[in-house]
Design a protein around this motif. Structure first.
Motif, mmCIF file in Angstrom:
data_model
loop_
_atom_site.group_PDB
_atom_site.id
_atom_site.type_symbol
_atom_site.label_atom_id
_atom_site.label_comp_id
_atom_site.label_asym_id
_atom_site.label_seq_id
_atom_site.Cartn_x
_atom_site.Cartn_y
_atom_site.Cartn_z
ATOM 1 N N MET A 1 0.837 -1.178 0.000
ATOM 2 C CA MET A 1 0.000 0.000 0.000
ATOM 3 C C MET A 1 0.884 1.244 0.000
ATOM 4 N N GLN A 2 0.681 2.090 -0.995
ATOM 5 C CA GLN A 2 1.486 3.303 -1.116
ATOM 6 C C GLN A 2 1.106 4.288 -0.013
ATOM 7 N N VAL A 3 2.094 4.677 0.781
ATOM 8 C CA VAL A 3 1.883 5.582 1.906
ATOM 9 C C VAL A 3 2.364 6.985 1.546
ATOM 10 N N ILE A 4 3.438 7.060 0.768
ATOM 11 C CA ILE A 4 4.060 8.332 0.402
ATOM 12 C C ILE A 4 4.047 8.436 -1.113
ATOM 13 N N SER A 5 3.792 9.632 -1.619
ATOM 14 C CA SER A 5 3.770 9.828 -3.069
ATOM 15 C C SER A 5 4.792 10.900 -3.447
ATOM 16 N N PHE A 6 5.595 10.576 -4.444
ATOM 17 C CA PHE A 6 6.584 11.501 -4.975
ATOM 18 C C PHE A 6 6.357 11.657 -6.468
ATOM 19 N N PRO A 7 6.837 12.745 -7.047
ATOM 20 C CA PRO A 7 6.805 12.851 -8.508
ATOM 21 C C PRO A 7 7.609 11.698 -9.124
ATOM 22 N N LEU A 8 7.289 11.322 -10.336
ATOM 23 C CA LEU A 8 7.907 10.175 -10.995
ATOM 24 C C LEU A 8 9.427 10.231 -10.954
ATOM 25 N N PHE A 9 10.015 11.382 -11.296
ATOM 26 C CA PHE A 9 11.474 11.507 -11.303
ATOM 27 C C PHE A 9 12.061 11.132 -9.951
ATOM 28 N N TRP A 10 11.479 11.683 -8.868
ATOM 29 C CA TRP A 10 12.016 11.426 -7.526
ATOM 30 C C TRP A 10 11.745 9.999 -7.071
ATOM 31 N N THR A 11 10.650 9.424 -7.512
ATOM 32 C CA THR A 11 10.369 8.025 -7.194
ATOM 33 C C THR A 11 11.445 7.130 -7.791
ATOM 34 N N ILE A 12 11.823 7.393 -9.037
ATOM 35 C CA ILE A 12 12.870 6.615 -9.699
ATOM 36 C C ILE A 12 14.204 6.808 -8.991
ATOM 37 N N VAL A 13 14.534 8.051 -8.643
ATOM 38 C CA VAL A 13 15.789 8.332 -7.935
ATOM 39 C C VAL A 13 15.807 7.607 -6.584
ATOM 40 N N ILE A 112 16.702 -9.970 -1.508
ATOM 41 C CA ILE A 112 15.329 -10.038 -2.029
ATOM 42 C C ILE A 112 14.348 -9.468 -1.005
ATOM 43 N N LEU A 113 14.662 -9.635 0.268
ATOM 44 C CA LEU A 113 13.722 -9.283 1.341
ATOM 45 C C LEU A 113 13.228 -7.834 1.354
ATOM 46 N N PRO A 114 14.055 -6.826 1.017
ATOM 47 C CA PRO A 114 13.551 -5.449 1.076
ATOM 48 C C PRO A 114 12.523 -5.099 -0.012
ATOM 49 N N ALA A 115 12.347 -5.936 -1.009
ATOM 50 C CA ALA A 115 11.480 -5.599 -2.146
ATOM 51 C C ALA A 115 10.074 -5.116 -1.742
ATOM 52 N N PRO A 116 9.390 -5.757 -0.786
ATOM 53 C CA PRO A 116 8.046 -5.264 -0.431
ATOM 54 C C PRO A 116 8.027 -3.839 0.122
ATOM 55 N N LEU A 117 9.157 -3.364 0.666
ATOM 56 C CA LEU A 117 9.195 -1.986 1.182
ATOM 57 C C LEU A 117 8.927 -0.954 0.089
ATOM 58 N N PHE A 118 9.211 -1.310 -1.155
ATOM 59 C CA PHE A 118 9.044 -0.366 -2.258
ATOM 60 C C PHE A 118 7.575 -0.039 -2.522
ATOM 61 N N PHE A 119 6.673 -0.855 -1.987
ATOM 62 C CA PHE A 119 5.245 -0.536 -2.101
ATOM 63 C C PHE A 119 4.895 0.710 -1.287
ATOM 64 N N LEU A 120 5.754 1.082 -0.312
ATOM 65 C CA LEU A 120 5.468 2.243 0.536
ATOM 66 C C LEU A 120 5.469 3.552 -0.243
ATOM 67 N N TRP A 121 6.290 3.669 -1.285
ATOM 68 C CA TRP A 121 6.368 4.927 -2.038
ATOM 69 C C TRP A 121 6.174 4.742 -3.541
ATOM 70 N N ASN A 122 5.843 3.540 -3.958
ATOM 71 C CA ASN A 122 5.574 3.281 -5.371
ATOM 72 C C ASN A 122 4.118 2.875 -5.551
ATOM 73 N N PRO A 124 1.186 0.404 -6.937
ATOM 74 C CA PRO A 124 1.210 -1.066 -6.895
ATOM 75 C C PRO A 124 1.958 -1.721 -8.064
ATOM 76 N N LEU A 125 1.743 -1.268 -9.277
ATOM 77 C CA LEU A 125 2.430 -1.885 -10.420
ATOM 78 C C LEU A 125 3.950 -1.754 -10.277
ATOM 79 N N LEU A 129 6.884 -4.544 -9.827
ATOM 80 C CA LEU A 129 8.084 -4.545 -10.674
ATOM 81 C C LEU A 129 9.356 -4.608 -9.828
ATOM 82 N N MET A 130 9.324 -4.012 -8.650
ATOM 83 C CA MET A 130 10.477 -4.080 -7.744
ATOM 84 C C MET A 130 10.675 -5.508 -7.239
ATOM 85 N N ILE A 131 9.580 -6.217 -7.001
ATOM 86 C CA ILE A 131 9.686 -7.623 -6.586
ATOM 87 C C ILE A 131 10.245 -8.458 -7.734
#
Length: 157
Positions: A1-13, A112-122, A124-125, A129-131
């Motif tokens: 579940m996305q908790v934080i939202s950033f602009p696309l550029f900053w999300t990628i960074v 591999i374990l940190p991959a689910p953390l990326f749902f916090l600021w990304n 769902p799709l 992709l991070m997983i």
């Protein structure tokens, strides 16, 4: 579940920076583990009979044809142990090589374990992709370590 939202550029960074941090931190952590940490024949590192001393991995994935193209992460660290070739042929050298394949395998499982953390600021799709990235990046290394260690354990027995 996305908790934080950033602009696309900053999300990628942030994604690139977070993966870099996780890969480096986990690698350093595993490098600091003493050799004794790998002498317990843990369930995740044990070579099972169904693996046919590593031959299964070559049958399923043709490991021999591509393993030489993988980057050896040890070259990034001063204390790293190069696993492209054996460092000697006596029993101690071979046992050290086997232990280092366990260290490398653990590093990639933990990476591999940190991959689910990326749902916090990304979204769902992107989280999925991070997983996929975590699995696609780490599984070839895990398979290669199991293949090599299976062959080494057979040599040692």
């Amino acid at each position: 579940m996305q908790v934080i939202s950033f602009p696309l550029f900053w999300t990628i960074v942030i994604d690139i920076g977070a993966w870099f941090f996780f890969h480096m931190a986990i690698s350093v952590l595993c490098l600091k583990l003493p050799p004794g940490a790998f002498q317990n024949n843990a369930f995740w590192s044990r070579i099972y009979s169904w693996e046919k001393s590593g031959a299964l991995w070559d049958q399923l994935f043709r490991v021999k044809s591509w393993k030489g193209r993988l980057i050896d992460g040890a070259s990034l660290f001063k204390r790293g142990y190069q696993k492209k070739a054996l460092h000697g042929t006596n029993r101690e050298d071979i046992e050290t090589f086997a232990m280092e394949t366990e260290r490398a395998e653990l590093t990639h499982w933990l990476s591999i374990l940190p991959a689910p953390l990326f749902f916090l600021w990304n979204p769902p799709l992107a989280g999925w992709l991070m997983i996929v990235y975590a699995l696609a990046f780490n599984l070839p290394f895990i398979i290669t370590q199991r293949y090599n260690r299976g062959r080494i354990k057979k040599m040692l027995s």
